[in-house]
Design a protein around this motif. Sequence first.
Motif, short mmCIF file in Angstrom:
data_model
loop_
_atom_site.label_atom_id
_atom_site.label_comp_id
_atom_site.label_asym_id
_atom_site.label_seq_id
_atom_site.Cartn_x
_atom_site.Cartn_y
_atom_site.Cartn_z
N SER A 19 2.51 26.69 -1.64
CA SER A 19 3.12 26.02 -2.80
C SER A 19 4.34 25.22 -2.36
N LEU A 20 4.36 23.94 -2.66
CA LEU A 20 5.51 23.11 -2.31
C LEU A 20 6.76 23.48 -3.11
N PRO A 21 6.66 23.72 -4.43
CA PRO A 21 7.86 24.15 -5.15
C PRO A 21 8.43 25.46 -4.60
N TRP A 22 7.55 26.39 -4.22
CA TRP A 22 8.03 27.66 -3.66
C TRP A 22 8.80 27.42 -2.37
N LEU A 23 8.27 26.57 -1.50
CA LEU A 23 8.94 26.31 -0.23
C LEU A 23 10.30 25.67 -0.45
N MET A 24 10.38 24.68 -1.32
CA MET A 24 11.64 24.00 -1.55
C MET A 24 12.68 24.95 -2.16
N GLN A 25 12.25 25.77 -3.11
CA GLN A 25 13.17 26.71 -3.73
C GLN A 25 13.63 27.77 -2.73
N THR A 26 12.71 28.23 -1.89
CA THR A 26 13.06 29.24 -0.89
C THR A 26 14.08 28.69 0.10
N LEU A 59 0.83 -1.21 0.00
CA LEU A 59 0.00 0.00 0.00
C LEU A 59 0.86 1.26 0.00
N LEU A 60 2.11 1.13 0.42
CA LEU A 60 2.98 2.30 0.41
C LEU A 60 3.27 2.79 -0.99
N THR A 61 3.07 1.95 -2.00
CA THR A 61 3.23 2.44 -3.38
C THR A 61 2.16 3.48 -3.70
N ILE A 62 0.98 3.34 -3.08
CA ILE A 62 -0.07 4.36 -3.26
C ILE A 62 0.37 5.66 -2.60
N SER A 63 0.96 5.56 -1.41
CA SER A 63 1.45 6.76 -0.72
C SER A 63 2.46 7.50 -1.59
N MET A 64 3.40 6.75 -2.16
CA MET A 64 4.42 7.38 -2.99
C MET A 64 3.81 8.03 -4.23
N ALA A 65 2.87 7.34 -4.85
CA ALA A 65 2.22 7.90 -6.04
C ALA A 65 1.44 9.16 -5.69
N THR A 66 0.78 9.15 -4.54
CA THR A 66 0.00 10.32 -4.11
C THR A 66 0.91 11.51 -3.87
N ILE A 67 2.00 11.29 -3.17
CA ILE A 67 2.94 12.39 -2.91
C ILE A 67 3.50 12.92 -4.22
N ARG A 68 3.91 12.02 -5.10
CA ARG A 68 4.49 12.43 -6.38
C ARG A 68 3.52 13.30 -7.18
N GLU A 69 2.26 12.95 -7.15
CA GLU A 69 1.25 13.70 -7.90
C GLU A 69 1.03 15.10 -7.37
N HIS A 70 1.42 15.35 -6.11
CA HIS A 70 1.15 16.64 -5.49
C HIS A 70 2.39 17.50 -5.28
N LEU A 71 3.54 17.07 -5.78
CA LEU A 71 4.78 17.81 -5.56
C LEU A 71 4.76 19.19 -6.19
N ASP A 72 3.97 19.37 -7.24
CA ASP A 72 3.90 20.68 -7.90
C ASP A 72 2.74 21.52 -7.40
N GLY A 73 2.02 21.03 -6.39
CA GLY A 73 0.87 21.74 -5.87
C GLY A 73 1.13 22.37 -4.52
N GLY A 74 0.04 22.52 -3.75
CA GLY A 74 0.14 23.14 -2.44
C GLY A 74 0.04 22.13 -1.32
N TYR A 75 0.49 22.54 -0.14
CA TYR A 75 0.46 21.62 0.99
C TYR A 75 -0.97 21.26 1.37
N GLY A 76 -1.92 22.17 1.21
CA GLY A 76 -3.31 21.85 1.55
C GLY A 76 -3.83 20.68 0.75
N GLN A 77 -3.51 20.65 -0.53
CA GLN A 77 -3.96 19.54 -1.38
C GLN A 77 -3.25 18.24 -1.00
N LEU A 78 -1.95 18.35 -0.68
CA LEU A 78 -1.22 17.15 -0.25
C LEU A 78 -1.79 16.64 1.07
#
Length: 372
Positions: A224-231, A68-87
């Motif tokens: 935004s997750l990309p903004w946080l990581m870049q910052t 089931l952890l493969t679902i967790s990884m897929a879910t996180i990967r799908e949201h890396l370009d979005g916001g923390y609220g959606q994740l």
Amino acid sequence: MVTSVPNCKALPRDEKRSCKRQQTKDLQQGWLENLQASGPAGREAWQVQLWLGLFAVNRRQLGARPGLLTISMATIREHLDGGYGQLLEAMLLDPALQISLNGPSNHRRNPNENLARELLELFSLGEGNYSEGDVKEAARALTGYRLKADGQMELMPRRHDPGPHTILGRTEAFEAPSLAAWLAEQPATARHIARRVWRRCIGTEPSPERLEAVSTAWRAQDLSLPWLMQTLASSPEAEQSQRQGLRLRDPLELVVRSLQLLGSDHPDAIAISLRGLRAMGQAPFEPPSVKGWPVNEEWLNLRWLQARRRTLQQLLADEEVWDTRQLPSTLAANLTDLPPLALALPAAADRDSVAALFADPVWQLGLSPALR
């Protein structure tokens, strides 16, 4: 994306054990190989690893379905370009996280507070920013979710408490999505999650003033997750940590960068690495608690430090690994952020030089690869 995961539970006892072992082996070996990727694929894998550490689930908690952890990884990967609220919303309904925190047993007639408490303490507000009443109401809002045969969560109305629920001063008929959205609006959530990511990626503790500035700006960017990581990657604190060697790499980072340098694809390399990671305290998908793995100075444990040295020695001593190596012609000066103490770089890429590099303290220091 829906990911179907085999369920070993229905198999005969002997086959069930074999099925679980195989799922675990595939999961851990596959992930160790993914983390060795270069370029954007490698960076993405390390960012997934970062959030797996914040939404921590031990594969042993999943019984016959470690996959089931493969679902967790897929879910996180799908949201890396979005916001923390959606994740947060997606992970709140993640099957592995739900199972690990007793979510499917949370019934309106007998609310289980485990998931709600960790949601408020670890995944959003942080300790001290909510009341026991908020925990109880959040638990009621999260009642009724069950795991379907395909490995996805669904809300069963007859098991759900429809409310209204009063959480952090707002009263409405909360369910998981609306609760996640409400928590993501709170300034305390931005501060707490920014601090957790900062600690894991940079290693140091942010000052209250810097944390407030970063979290306030992050809220203005809709978390935004990309903004946080870049910052964080471009922050003066990250530059200082890198320049002064203020962050001890996680065992997983240390092993992966050592494997990348050696370049061997022999099965011995993976087998030695996985045994070593278990001895170091960071076997893949086996965090010690829902709080995740240790951070920076928390890894300074004599037994774990000895396991680090021993594992790198074993990798280098294995003749099959060495014979299948694909080392560069020269050990470049940029392999480490600080000059090694016992080896002048650049140096010839021979066994003695690699051994000296692996034994040098600076090989163990550096920012999280999630920031690269």
